[in-house]
Design a protein around this motif. Structure first.
Motif, PDB file in Angstrom:
ATOM      1  N   ASP A  14       0.886  -1.326  -0.036  1.00 14.64           N
ATOM      2  CA  ASP A  14      -0.019  -0.068  -0.137  1.00 14.64           C
ATOM      3  C   ASP A  14       0.762   1.398  -0.046  1.00 14.64           C
ATOM      4  O   ASP A  14       1.888   1.262   0.742  1.00 14.64           O
ATOM      5  CB  ASP A  14      -1.219  -0.087   1.288  1.00 14.64           C
ATOM      6  N   ASP A  61      -3.717  -3.046  -1.249  1.00 14.25           N
ATOM      7  CA  ASP A  61      -4.554  -2.127  -1.745  1.00 14.25           C
ATOM      8  C   ASP A  61      -5.187  -2.390  -3.185  1.00 14.25           C
ATOM      9  O   ASP A  61      -4.351  -2.611  -3.990  1.00 14.25           O
ATOM     10  CB  ASP A  61      -4.137  -0.566  -1.593  1.00 14.25           C
ATOM     11  N   GLY A  90      -9.169  -1.622   0.717  1.00 10.17           N
ATOM     12  CA  GLY A  90      -9.586  -0.278   0.172  1.00 10.17           C
ATOM     13  C   GLY A  90     -10.684   0.377   0.976  1.00 10.17           C
ATOM     14  O   GLY A  90     -11.142  -0.083   2.124  1.00 10.17           O
TER      15      GLY A  90
END
Length: 294
Positions: A14, A61, A90
């Motif tokens: 991420d 993510d 997310g």
């Protein structure tokens, strides 16, 4: 095997600065997991390929970047890294139903909303059914090497990639010498220990992008990406030496000197599938075994 008792390796991918990944990493390590973070697709793939003989858990993510998304990463892990249990993460306003379905189709076990709580991490990192399924699907119980079924899938994908990019690809077929004598003289427990020692040498001499596998009984194979037949023969020399340097002590102070026979082949233009390479390397292995003592 000790590898199956380990807690999983956790990889968090991420580039979101609002999610305190360093704190998450520290918390997971307190739980006994090895945890690392990566900001993008490329660094995640490099880190994941360093994990051998261990189940991993990926949290990625769904967006990541315009070049390579989390969906792309999930697809890659689904194809090439079956030892990972994968989750997509997310923010709720981004995770529309179509994107959630796409993540599941790409290989995610579940889709989680950010910020992911420590309690959710604990549940999903140690989710017993998913972890058990990954271990059983990927690894041979005795040696900790890749199972034959998963190897065949990974090797097939690797073969097609080598053809497409015109890259060399070689395969080693390895057989433990004199295992029947060990079983008959010292018992099957000693024979199993011999296989574990040979598997250990194979792991130690495999690169991060090689694919070692227990093929059957006392037979092993290693798929060598980016290696032609000459490269493969050099690897055989090093592997044989490593096995011969390992001495197995058995009852009564006796010791067994270990050795292997190895066959080598490389990908030919006419090869239709990975089984053709395995069959050809198997024949070469028997020639190597027949030359012992000459």
């Amino acid at each position: 095997m000790g590898t199956t008792a380990q807690k999983p390796f956790v990889l968090i991918v991420d580039n979101d600065k609002e999610w305190n990944k360093a704190e998450v990493e520290r918390w997971l390590e307190k739980e006994g997991c090895k945890a690392v973070t990566a900001p993008n697709y490329g660094s995640a793939v490099r880190l994941a390929h360093k994990i051998k003989g261990r189940v991993g858990v990926l949290f990625t993510d769904v967006i990541l970047s315009e070049e390579r998304s989390g969906i792309d990463l999930l697809r890659y892990f689904d194809l090439y890294l079956p030892n990972f249990v994968c989750y997509a993460v997310g923010y709720e306003h981004i995770l529309k139903p179509t994107l959630k379905r796409e993540a599941i189709w790409a290989g995610a076990e579940a889709v989680l909303y950010k910020p992911v709580s420590f309690e959710d991490l604990r549940i999903f990192v140690m989710r017993p059914q998913a972890i058990k399924r990954a271990r059983m699907a990927v690894y041979d119980n005795m040696t900790g090497l890749m199972s034959r079924g998963v190897f065949t899938e990974v090797a097939t994908t690797t073969l097609h990639s080598a053809r497409r990019h015109k890259e060399p690809l070689s395969l080693l077929f390895i057989d433990a010498n004199d295992l029947k004598m060990v079983n008959d003289t010292y018992g099957h427990e000693a024979g199993d220990r011999v296989l574990e020692i040979i598997a250990s040498a194979i792991r130690e001499h495999s690169r991060t992008y090689d694919h070692p596998c227990r093929w059957a009984g006392d037979e092993f194979v290693i798929l060598l990406q980016g290696a032609n037949e000459n490269d493969a023969h050099r690897r055989v020399h090093d592997l044989k030496k490593a096995v011969e340097e390992k001495v197995f002590d058995v009852r009564g102070g006796e010791s067994i000197k270990l050795s292997i026979s190895v066959g080598v082949t490389e990908l030919f233009p006419e090869d239709r599938d990975i089984i053709e390479l395995v069959s050809r390397a198997d024949e070469a292995m028997y020639k190597d075994k027949g030359s012992r003592g000459r």
